[in-house]
Design a protein around this motif. Sequence first.
Motif, PDB file in Angstrom:
ATOM      1  N   ASP A  22       0.796  49.548  60.845  1.00 39.31           N
ATOM      2  CA  ASP A  22       2.087  50.473  60.758  1.00 39.31           C
ATOM      3  C   ASP A  22       3.479  49.990  60.409  1.00 39.31           C
ATOM      4  O   ASP A  22       4.149  50.613  59.828  1.00 39.31           O
ATOM      5  CB  ASP A  22       2.156  51.311  62.120  1.00 39.31           C
ATOM      6  N   SER A  23       3.746  48.742  60.930  1.00 35.26           N
ATOM      7  CA  SER A  23       4.746  48.107  60.879  1.00 35.26           C
ATOM      8  C   SER A  23       4.840  47.259  59.463  1.00 35.26           C
ATOM      9  O   SER A  23       6.024  46.796  59.163  1.00 35.26           O
ATOM     10  CB  SER A  23       5.126  47.228  61.870  1.00 35.26           C
ATOM     11  N   SER A  24       3.863  47.152  58.523  1.00 32.03           N
ATOM     12  CA  SER A  24       3.902  46.628  57.215  1.00 32.03           C
ATOM     13  C   SER A  24       3.661  47.805  56.406  1.00 32.03           C
ATOM     14  O   SER A  24       3.045  48.804  56.663  1.00 32.03           O
ATOM     15  CB  SER A  24       2.972  45.519  57.324  1.00 32.03           C
ATOM     16  N   PRO A  25       4.069  47.549  55.112  1.00 31.21           N
ATOM     17  CA  PRO A  25       4.668  46.624  54.593  1.00 31.21           C
ATOM     18  C   PRO A  25       6.099  46.283  54.845  1.00 31.21           C
ATOM     19  O   PRO A  25       6.938  47.192  54.893  1.00 31.21           O
ATOM     20  CB  PRO A  25       4.362  46.761  53.001  1.00 31.21           C
ATOM     21  N   GLY A  67      -2.187  35.428  53.277  1.00 29.91           N
ATOM     22  CA  GLY A  67      -2.457  36.352  52.219  1.00 29.91           C
ATOM     23  C   GLY A  67      -1.729  37.700  52.108  1.00 29.91           C
ATOM     24  O   GLY A  67      -1.590  38.354  51.025  1.00 29.91           O
ATOM     25  N   ALA A  68      -1.222  38.076  53.342  1.00 28.81           N
ATOM     26  CA  ALA A  68      -0.634  39.269  53.418  1.00 28.81           C
ATOM     27  C   ALA A  68       1.078  39.298  52.484  1.00 28.81           C
ATOM     28  O   ALA A  68       1.369  40.222  52.303  1.00 28.81           O
ATOM     29  CB  ALA A  68      -0.283  39.560  54.615  1.00 28.81           C
ATOM     30  N   PHE A  69       1.023  37.737  52.234  1.00 36.07           N
ATOM     31  CA  PHE A  69       2.566  37.797  51.576  1.00 36.07           C
ATOM     32  C   PHE A  69       2.343  37.876  50.046  1.00 36.07           C
ATOM     33  O   PHE A  69       1.552  37.227  49.487  1.00 36.07           O
ATOM     34  CB  PHE A  69       3.386  36.561  52.085  1.00 36.07           C
ATOM     35  N   HIS A  70       3.101  38.835  49.414  1.00 37.45           N
ATOM     36  CA  HIS A  70       2.847  39.044  47.882  1.00 37.45           C
ATOM     37  C   HIS A  70       4.249  38.843  47.359  1.00 37.45           C
ATOM     38  O   HIS A  70       5.072  39.271  47.602  1.00 37.45           O
ATOM     39  CB  HIS A  70       2.300  40.352  47.782  1.00 37.45           C
ATOM     40  N   LEU A  71       4.108  37.996  46.210  1.00 33.29           N
ATOM     41  CA  LEU A  71       5.323  37.741  45.560  1.00 33.29           C
ATOM     42  C   LEU A  71       5.020  38.100  43.959  1.00 33.29           C
ATOM     43  O   LEU A  71       4.060  37.273  43.343  1.00 33.29           O
ATOM     44  CB  LEU A  71       5.735  36.409  45.429  1.00 33.29           C
ATOM     45  N   PRO A  72       5.422  39.142  43.185  1.00 35.13           N
ATOM     46  CA  PRO A  72       4.927  39.478  41.881  1.00 35.13           C
ATOM     47  C   PRO A  72       5.323  38.635  40.867  1.00 35.13           C
ATOM     48  O   PRO A  72       6.553  37.967  41.160  1.00 35.13           O
ATOM     49  CB  PRO A  72       5.203  41.062  41.647  1.00 35.13           C
ATOM     50  N   SER A  73       5.023  38.718  39.666  1.00 37.21           N
ATOM     51  CA  SER A  73       5.506  37.860  38.646  1.00 37.21           C
ATOM     52  C   SER A  73       7.042  38.456  38.410  1.00 37.21           C
ATOM     53  O   SER A  73       7.209  39.679  38.351  1.00 37.21           O
ATOM     54  CB  SER A  73       4.754  38.054  37.521  1.00 37.21           C
ATOM     55  N   ILE A  74       7.899  37.154  37.936  1.00 32.21           N
ATOM     56  CA  ILE A  74       9.046  37.869  37.510  1.00 32.21           C
ATOM     57  C   ILE A  74       9.337  38.132  36.136  1.00 32.21           C
ATOM     58  O   ILE A  74       8.567  37.601  35.165  1.00 32.21           O
ATOM     59  CB  ILE A  74      10.237  36.356  37.860  1.00 32.21           C
ATOM     60  N   THR A  75       9.819  39.381  36.063  1.00 34.64           N
ATOM     61  CA  THR A  75      10.015  39.511  34.441  1.00 34.64           C
ATOM     62  C   THR A  75      11.432  39.605  34.193  1.00 34.64           C
ATOM     63  O   THR A  75      11.950  40.506  33.277  1.00 34.64           O
ATOM     64  CB  THR A  75       9.445  41.151  34.206  1.00 34.64           C
ATOM     65  N   ASN A  79      19.108  36.255  35.261  1.00 30.78           N
ATOM     66  CA  ASN A  79      19.604  36.818  36.399  1.00 30.78           C
ATOM     67  C   ASN A  79      18.585  37.898  36.976  1.00 30.78           C
ATOM     68  O   ASN A  79      18.039  38.608  36.023  1.00 30.78           O
ATOM     69  CB  ASN A  79      21.051  37.388  36.281  1.00 30.78           C
ATOM     70  N   GLY A  80      18.387  37.780  38.071  1.00 33.27           N
ATOM     71  CA  GLY A  80      17.587  39.016  38.813  1.00 33.27           C
ATOM     72  C   GLY A  80      17.279  38.803  39.996  1.00 33.27           C
ATOM     73  O   GLY A  80      18.019  38.324  40.833  1.00 33.27           O
ATOM     74  N   GLU A  81      16.139  39.456  40.303  1.00 32.86           N
ATOM     75  CA  GLU A  81      15.655  39.284  41.915  1.00 32.86           C
ATOM     76  C   GLU A  81      14.137  39.287  41.948  1.00 32.86           C
ATOM     77  O   GLU A  81      13.360  39.308  41.011  1.00 32.86           O
ATOM     78  CB  GLU A  81      16.070  40.629  42.617  1.00 32.86           C
ATOM     79  N   ILE A  82      13.855  38.497  43.106  1.00 34.96           N
ATOM     80  CA  ILE A  82      12.433  38.372  43.228  1.00 34.96           C
ATOM     81  C   ILE A  82      12.083  39.352  44.528  1.00 34.96           C
ATOM     82  O   ILE A  82      12.656  39.134  45.745  1.00 34.96           O
ATOM     83  CB  ILE A  82      12.144  36.902  43.792  1.00 34.96           C
ATOM     84  N   ASP A  83      11.200  40.181  44.196  1.00 32.93           N
ATOM     85  CA  ASP A  83      10.730  41.188  45.279  1.00 32.93           C
ATOM     86  C   ASP A  83       9.669  40.567  46.158  1.00 32.93           C
ATOM     87  O   ASP A  83       8.553  40.069  45.404  1.00 32.93           O
ATOM     88  CB  ASP A  83      10.549  42.752  44.688  1.00 32.93           C
ATOM     89  N   TRP A  84       9.675  40.871  47.181  1.00 34.08           N
ATOM     90  CA  TRP A  84       8.494  40.482  48.138  1.00 34.08           C
ATOM     91  C   TRP A  84       7.909  41.407  49.189  1.00 34.08           C
ATOM     92  O   TRP A  84       8.756  42.201  49.513  1.00 34.08           O
ATOM     93  CB  TRP A  84       8.822  38.949  48.747  1.00 34.08           C
ATOM     94  N   THR A  85       6.733  41.520  49.379  1.00 32.40           N
ATOM     95  CA  THR A  85       6.227  42.270  50.421  1.00 32.40           C
ATOM     96  C   THR A  85       5.112  41.454  51.422  1.00 32.40           C
ATOM     97  O   THR A  85       4.597  40.473  50.890  1.00 32.40           O
ATOM     98  CB  THR A  85       5.588  43.599  49.798  1.00 32.40           C
ATOM     99  N   TYR A  86       5.208  42.076  52.549  1.00 30.97           N
ATOM    100  CA  TYR A  86       4.115  41.611  53.654  1.00 30.97           C
ATOM    101  C   TYR A  86       3.466  42.733  54.140  1.00 30.97           C
ATOM    102  O   TYR A  86       3.848  43.625  54.945  1.00 30.97           O
ATOM    103  CB  TYR A  86       4.704  40.779  54.670  1.00 30.97           C
ATOM    104  N   SER A  87       2.028  42.695  53.714  1.00 33.08           N
ATOM    105  CA  SER A  87       1.349  44.089  54.191  1.00 33.08           C
ATOM    106  C   SER A  87      -0.105  43.411  54.665  1.00 33.08           C
ATOM    107  O   SER A  87      -0.649  42.563  54.026  1.00 33.08           O
ATOM    108  CB  SER A  87       1.058  44.744  52.988  1.00 33.08           C
ATOM    109  N   ILE A  88      -0.621  43.720  56.045  1.00 27.60           N
ATOM    110  CA  ILE A  88      -1.683  43.099  56.552  1.00 27.60           C
ATOM    111  C   ILE A  88      -2.464  44.271  57.478  1.00 27.60           C
ATOM    112  O   ILE A  88      -1.893  45.273  57.909  1.00 27.60           O
ATOM    113  CB  ILE A  88      -1.349  41.899  57.404  1.00 27.60           C
ATOM    114  N   THR A  89      -3.725  44.151  57.312  1.00 29.01           N
ATOM    115  CA  THR A  89      -4.504  44.930  57.863  1.00 29.01           C
ATOM    116  C   THR A  89      -4.432  44.852  59.583  1.00 29.01           C
ATOM    117  O   THR A  89      -4.467  43.677  59.815  1.00 29.01           O
ATOM    118  CB  THR A  89      -6.028  44.787  57.674  1.00 29.01           C
ATOM    119  N   ASP A  90      -4.409  45.984  60.349  1.00 29.05           N
ATOM    120  CA  ASP A  90      -4.189  45.581  61.824  1.00 29.05           C
ATOM    121  C   ASP A  90      -5.539  44.850  62.392  1.00 29.05           C
ATOM    122  O   ASP A  90      -5.431  44.086  63.267  1.00 29.05           O
ATOM    123  CB  ASP A  90      -4.357  46.952  62.523  1.00 29.05           C
ATOM    124  N   SER A  91      -6.728  45.054  61.754  1.00 32.14           N
ATOM    125  CA  SER A  91      -7.751  44.246  62.194  1.00 32.14           C
ATOM    126  C   SER A  91      -7.442  42.618  62.049  1.00 32.14           C
ATOM    127  O   SER A  91      -8.054  42.010  62.672  1.00 32.14           O
ATOM    128  CB  SER A  91      -9.162  44.648  61.532  1.00 32.14           C
TER     129      SER A  91
END
Length: 194
Positions: A22-25, A67-75, A79-91
Motif C-alpha cells: 500500500d505504501s509503494s510506489p 529490484g523494486a527500485f526502477h530508473l527509466p531511460s533518460i530522454t 538539462n532534465g530530470e531523472i524520475d525514479w520509483t520504488y514499488s514492491i509486493t507485500d509478500s
Amino acid sequence: ENAQTATVAELANVTSSPTQDDSSPASGAIHFTDIDLTDRPTATFTQTVTWTGSAALTGGEQSALEGAFHLPSITNTNNGEIDWTYSITDSSLDFLGAGETATVTSTITLNDHQGGHDTATVTVTVSGANDVPTITATGGGLTELPNVTGNGATDTATGTITFTDADVTDQPTVSTSFVSFDYKDAAGDELTLT
C-alpha cells in the motif's frame, strides 16, 4: 537534490500477498543540468542493502528489495530530470518482523560521456510488521489393550504439530490447553463416564 529519501511499510498480519504494498510506489525526481548544450547525459546506478536482522539476507530477499527500485531511460537533452520509483509486493517483505527495517541505498551516477560525472543517492527505508504464525496438528488415537488389567504400561498416542512464521527472526513458543475428550465403545457409540 543529490540525496532523496522515502519510506515503505509492510502490511501487518498480511502474508503471501502478491499485490503491491500500500505504501509503494514511492517516487521522486532528481533534476540535473549540463552547461554543454550538446551533451546527452545518461544514468546508471549501483545499490547496497542493509537490514537490522541478525542473519544474512537470502539472495531472493536482497534481489526483491533491489529490484523494486526502477530508473527509466533518460530522454532529456542536456538539462532534465531523472524520475525514479520504488514499488514492491507485500509478500517480498514478509521476512521482516515488527520493528525491523531494511534500507536500500541506490547511488545514481550521471555521465555526460565527455569525462564528467555526478552522483545522487536515493535511500528507501522499509519498515517491517508482524505476520501471524500458522499452526497445524495431526491427531492421534489409542486403543486399550484387551483383557489386560492392572498393567502399569502407558498407552500412547502420537501426532505432529507443524508451525511456520514468515518473520524470520521470530521464535514462536507453543502452549497447550486441554479441550475435551470422549469415550466410545466397540460399536463406536459414545460412552458417558459416571
